[in-house]
Design a protein around this motif. Sequence first.
Motif, PDB file in Angstrom:
ATOM      1  N   ARG A 143      50.160  61.017  82.800  1.00 55.96           N
ATOM      2  CA  ARG A 143      50.336  60.720  84.227  1.00 55.96           C
ATOM      3  C   ARG A 143      49.868  59.300  84.541  1.00 55.96           C
ATOM      4  NH1 ARG A 143      47.710  66.163  84.960  1.00 55.96           N
ATOM      5  NH2 ARG A 143      49.424  67.659  84.894  1.00 55.96           N
TER       6      ARG A 143
ATOM      7  N   MET B  87      53.271  68.518  87.606  1.00 56.01           N
ATOM      8  CA  MET B  87      52.696  67.797  88.736  1.00 56.01           C
ATOM      9  C   MET B  87      53.725  67.562  89.832  1.00 56.01           C
ATOM     10  SD  MET B  87      49.784  66.381  89.669  1.00 56.01           S
ATOM     11  CE  MET B  87      49.120  65.196  90.822  1.00 56.01           C
TER      12      MET B  87
ATOM     13  N   MET C 208      50.021  74.092  88.201  1.00 54.24           N
ATOM     14  CA  MET C 208      49.315  73.066  87.436  1.00 54.24           C
ATOM     15  C   MET C 208      48.838  73.583  86.085  1.00 54.24           C
ATOM     16  SD  MET C 208      49.672  70.341  88.974  1.00 54.24           S
ATOM     17  CE  MET C 208      48.714  69.441  87.771  1.00 54.24           C
TER      18      MET C 208
ATOM     19  N   GLY D 277      44.380  65.557  93.407  1.00 53.30           N
ATOM     20  CA  GLY D 277      45.472  64.834  92.756  1.00 53.30           C
ATOM     21  C   GLY D 277      44.988  63.664  91.931  1.00 53.30           C
TER      22      GLY D 277
ATOM     23  N   LEU E 119      43.433  64.983  88.736  1.00 53.67           N
ATOM     24  CA  LEU E 119      44.428  65.434  87.764  1.00 53.67           C
ATOM     25  C   LEU E 119      45.154  64.253  87.117  1.00 53.67           C
ATOM     26  CD1 LEU E 119      45.942  68.466  89.721  1.00 53.67           C
ATOM     27  CD2 LEU E 119      44.399  68.550  87.739  1.00 53.67           C
TER      28      LEU E 119
END
Length: 454
Positions: free
Chosen positions: A251, A206, A201, A241, A244
């Motif tokens: 993302r 990812m 990471m 997750g 992030l």
Amino acid sequence: MPSSSRTRPPVQRAARRPAVASSPPRDTPVHRLVARVRRAWDRPLTAYYLILGSSLLITVLGLVMVYSASMITALQLSLPGSYFFRKQFLAAVIGAVLLLAASRMPVRLHRALAYPMLAVSVFLMVLVQIPGIGRSVNGNQNWISIGGPFQLQPSEFGKLALVLWGADLLARKSDKRLLTQWKHMLVPLVPVAFMLLGLIMLGGDMGTAIILTAILFGLLWLAGAPTRLFAGVLAVAAAIGVLLIRTSPNRMARLACIGASEPGPNDQCWQAVHGIYALASGGFFGSGLGASVEKWGQLPEAHTDFIFAITGEELGLAGTLSVLALFAALGYAGIRVAGRTEDPFVRYAAGGVTTWITAQAVINVGAVLGLLPIAGVPLPLFSYGGSALLPTMFAVGLLIAFAREDPAARAALAMRQPRFGRKRVAVRGSVSNRGPRRWNTMRRRAPARPSGER
């Protein structure tokens, strides 16, 4: 006169019908075919042939599709049309050597490689983060240049290292009956896996982190982790997750492209939408090999992450279903190997490899179909990329070795008739090689009589 009395005629009872005997099983061609398929499916070498055949077919078909999907990209970069194909073919040749070597190694040698492979993988993943050594591709800092046009992605080898090391660790604890305690179940497996996830990471990859997490949960599931423990680790991973994803606009944009039918503002869903266009224009049998339209600059990463979309455009629904069937066969064979063995290391390693390949295939195909966010992971054994192909082929070699280690499979392989050989002729108690031998090891031969007759 005697009175005549009328008597009733005797009541005739109806004859009982004989009991209908149970009809024998139907002996039709269809039933015979089904019985033959069941017998073949239950043979000891079924998993061995499924793993070998499906993996080789996926690799060969992937080479064909890499050549077709990458030709236009290579020409646009002023490179020969077969540039990417030649690199992929070289990686496939090296991978075939690794597959053969892994399939011939004994289990104890695989276990001996676990700790050195983990140490080397961690060292290379640390080198990626050093400025001047690591290289960034598409915004992810997870590559190392090894000279010329060749690059190495250490995180791909980290998957294989986690499978081997985790399987060896859990097997040792299983032999000592320590897996009933939660601290031995989690430590040091989960901390080491989180260390690998942290190194990945740091480079922003990812997709590879998701695959590594899937391998970790697969190992915990095979080790028999309690539901509460499993749910706790899953909740922690899910929270990390979500954090992030929420802290990264890129993302969040990928998450918003799930099921998109329009490119959206600033064309943020361009790749996802054109992947759907490629699949939709393929129909049942495709437009023909090499006749894709989307690879002419419309679909980014056509030969890597979205090669499945080009396959659907050129080979149609029949081609994509064939690829999915091959992955399903490979996954079933891996589960069968893990379920039929008595060796804990073989069970954990085979389950880890199967989880790795199937999870990565599901994530890649799901992203192409618009059902999952685009994670940037290649289709195993199929997409372009030597760094992904080499450890995956070694992992397939692991499955082949484990399938061969089954006692029934080993006996079946020992009884196979060799196709070539030399006839051993006994001459006064000695054995000499004279002339070709007709191999028939399954047939018993009667001992020779003194008169020379049999």
